[in-house]
Write a protein that holds these residues in place. Sequence first.
Motif, mmCIF file in Angstrom:
data_model
loop_
_atom_site.group_PDB
_atom_site.id
_atom_site.type_symbol
_atom_site.label_atom_id
_atom_site.label_comp_id
_atom_site.label_asym_id
_atom_site.label_seq_id
_atom_site.Cartn_x
_atom_site.Cartn_y
_atom_site.Cartn_z
ATOM 1 N N THR A 77 -0.768 24.838 -18.990
ATOM 2 C CA THR A 77 0.644 24.824 -19.346
ATOM 3 C C THR A 77 0.853 25.774 -20.535
ATOM 4 O OG1 THR A 77 0.244 22.934 -20.804
ATOM 5 C CG2 THR A 77 0.987 22.454 -18.557
ATOM 6 N N ASP A 137 -0.911 25.096 -23.759
ATOM 7 C CA ASP A 137 -1.707 23.912 -23.405
ATOM 8 C C ASP A 137 -0.985 22.610 -23.728
ATOM 9 O OD1 ASP A 137 -3.759 25.346 -22.313
ATOM 10 O OD2 ASP A 137 -5.032 25.274 -24.098
ATOM 11 N N ARG A 138 0.341 22.628 -23.597
ATOM 12 C CA ARG A 138 1.089 21.406 -23.873
ATOM 13 C C ARG A 138 0.697 20.309 -22.887
ATOM 14 N NH1 ARG A 138 5.431 25.105 -24.910
ATOM 15 N NH2 ARG A 138 6.282 24.804 -22.807
ATOM 16 N N GLY A 139 0.507 19.115 -23.414
ATOM 17 C CA GLY A 139 0.113 17.984 -22.578
ATOM 18 C C GLY A 139 -1.362 17.674 -22.610
ATOM 19 N N GLU A 140 -2.170 18.472 -23.322
ATOM 20 C CA GLU A 140 -3.601 18.178 -23.399
ATOM 21 C C GLU A 140 -3.817 16.798 -24.018
ATOM 22 O OE1 GLU A 140 -5.145 21.325 -25.789
ATOM 23 O OE2 GLU A 140 -4.060 20.726 -27.584
ATOM 24 N N ASP A 166 1.790 15.917 -27.315
ATOM 25 C CA ASP A 166 3.062 16.133 -26.629
ATOM 26 C C ASP A 166 3.186 15.084 -25.526
ATOM 27 O OD1 ASP A 166 5.228 16.985 -25.086
ATOM 28 O OD2 ASP A 166 4.853 19.106 -25.531
ATOM 29 N N ASN A 204 5.640 13.890 -23.767
ATOM 30 C CA ASN A 204 6.454 14.215 -22.592
ATOM 31 C C ASN A 204 5.690 15.094 -21.608
ATOM 32 O OD1 ASN A 204 8.675 12.770 -23.527
ATOM 33 N ND2 ASN A 204 9.435 14.516 -24.720
ATOM 34 N N ALA A 205 4.988 16.108 -22.120
ATOM 35 C CA ALA A 205 4.206 16.970 -21.241
ATOM 36 C C ALA A 205 3.008 16.225 -20.655
ATOM 37 C CB ALA A 205 3.733 18.212 -22.006
ATOM 38 N N ALA A 206 2.376 15.380 -21.466
ATOM 39 C CA ALA A 206 1.210 14.636 -20.982
ATOM 40 C C ALA A 206 1.593 13.649 -19.890
ATOM 41 C CB ALA A 206 0.535 13.908 -22.138
ATOM 42 N N ALA A 258 3.404 14.045 -17.449
ATOM 43 C CA ALA A 258 3.370 14.690 -16.133
ATOM 44 C C ALA A 258 1.952 14.981 -15.661
ATOM 45 C CB ALA A 258 4.178 15.995 -16.184
ATOM 46 N N LEU A 259 0.960 14.739 -16.531
ATOM 47 C CA LEU A 259 -0.414 15.115 -16.224
ATOM 48 C C LEU A 259 -1.358 13.930 -16.078
ATOM 49 C CD1 LEU A 259 -0.704 18.057 -18.796
ATOM 50 C CD2 LEU A 259 -0.181 18.222 -16.356
ATOM 51 N N SER A 290 0.612 8.853 -29.232
ATOM 52 C CA SER A 290 0.757 10.108 -29.958
ATOM 53 C C SER A 290 0.715 9.823 -31.465
ATOM 54 C CB SER A 290 2.092 10.760 -29.572
ATOM 55 O OG SER A 290 2.240 12.028 -30.160
#
Length: 520
Positions: free
Chosen positions: A41, A44-47, A82, A84-86, A88-89, A96
Amino acid sequence: MFHRVVLVTLLVVATVAPAPIATATDHPDARITAALPNPTTPDDRGEFVVVDAPKGANLSLDDGEQRVSLVAPGGPVAVASDPNAAAALTDHPIVSPGLELANGGEAITLRVDGRVADRLVYDRSEEGAVLTRRDGEWSWWPRALSREPVTTHHEANATLFVLPDSPAVPIETLRSAERRLLLAGYVVSSSRVADELVAAHERGVRVEVLVDDAPVGGFPKQSARVLDRLVAAGVTVRVVGDPHSFHHAKYAVVDDRALVTTENWKPAGTGGAKSRGWGVVVDSPSIASDLSNTFRDDASLPATRLWETFRVGRQFVVTDVSNGTYQTRVAPETVRADRISVLRAPDNAEGAVIDRLDDATDRIDVIQPTVEADGPFVRALKRAAARGVRVRLLLGSAWYVEEENRALATRLNDWADRTESPLAVRIARPAGRYGAVHAKGVVADDTAIVGSMNWNRHSARENREVALAIDDPAAADYYRRVFAADWRASERGPPMSLLAGVGLAALVGLLALRRVEFAD
């Protein structure tokens, strides 16, 4: 990116990211279970890092540069900067803030009340892959793949067969298609198989084919001709790439039946012209549906392409052609199987096979072209022998694995002598009954396992493989009789090496002709 196997002279070497290291210390209930360092992403947002700890535990995570603290809510949670991004993953609850994970390598320490509980070290990340603990070891899992559990089905008629004895069984099964014919393979180069696929399409059957995009040694010219013919006739052919290292499964869904074999769709394999192989045809709508879902998932992967698009500008290689003829010594048999489980790699096959080895109480018979000497499967065989289970392992004698297999046989037989364990390893001698061992078969007590998975970590963890575990005494007896005949033949002495008396020029010719067989 996902790495592929490459052939160097006589050896196939799996190139994978160095194994991560995890060390648990004095808090067995708190541990790191997964990490996604490189989600592909932006920035690397959502790591995230997944930790599992008892509710109320005071946790901290640090990588030597950053530290985050949290109170464990109980169970596995994804620690991410993050959320919100995580979300989705991962399906895990998210806590957080989190750490910024380096794609090039990281050392992450989990502490409980200030004391080290677990530590994860990885050398480099794989794009879009989750680093997960599986069966006590770490491996990268492509996020593009769903991880399917073992599925178990009850009471079905199963036609058991072996090759090269019964090449008519696969052909007749394909010929019987009335509604759908989904054929999955590593390579498809048999003109007889192509005849049946084209004929099925012409009588209105939905016909689709999946093959691997990069077989070891290059894409065979004969396979390209066959696939060109299929597409010209209107058959849908797709080529599977990432995230599978190899699409190595060998199965077909024919209406409400499933055919699973250890052999490739080529003359040497299902054509009966060379290989010792095992196979089974199961009359089961639920198993057929199960495998059709696997077929659909692989056909819809982002890197899967239509053959007519993939082949543009490609170079193809000439491979050897097998044309041996062998007597039918073992006829097919149909049994009413009590229970059949579908095993898939990389999803669950490794753990499922090892579970059956660990559960065995009487005897285990295994036939493989070669095995990973210190891999999880051999360790399971040694555990079984150590508790008194009679274990026999039959390895191939083809010239490109003979030296390696002899060394392993000597090593394991010496171990059995030292420990007084009932384990024996032999090198197969075809003795005119087949050309080479290619079967990947197991009989553990009353369970027979038939499928495409080689006994090494690369096959189990990075390839698409499919196998059926048939829990039925009659099925186990059938394959054990075949195994016993091959085992007895190995008593006649060491196989004649194909290299005996071969000069340098002839050896170079052999290498050019036969270098691609090992990874089949």
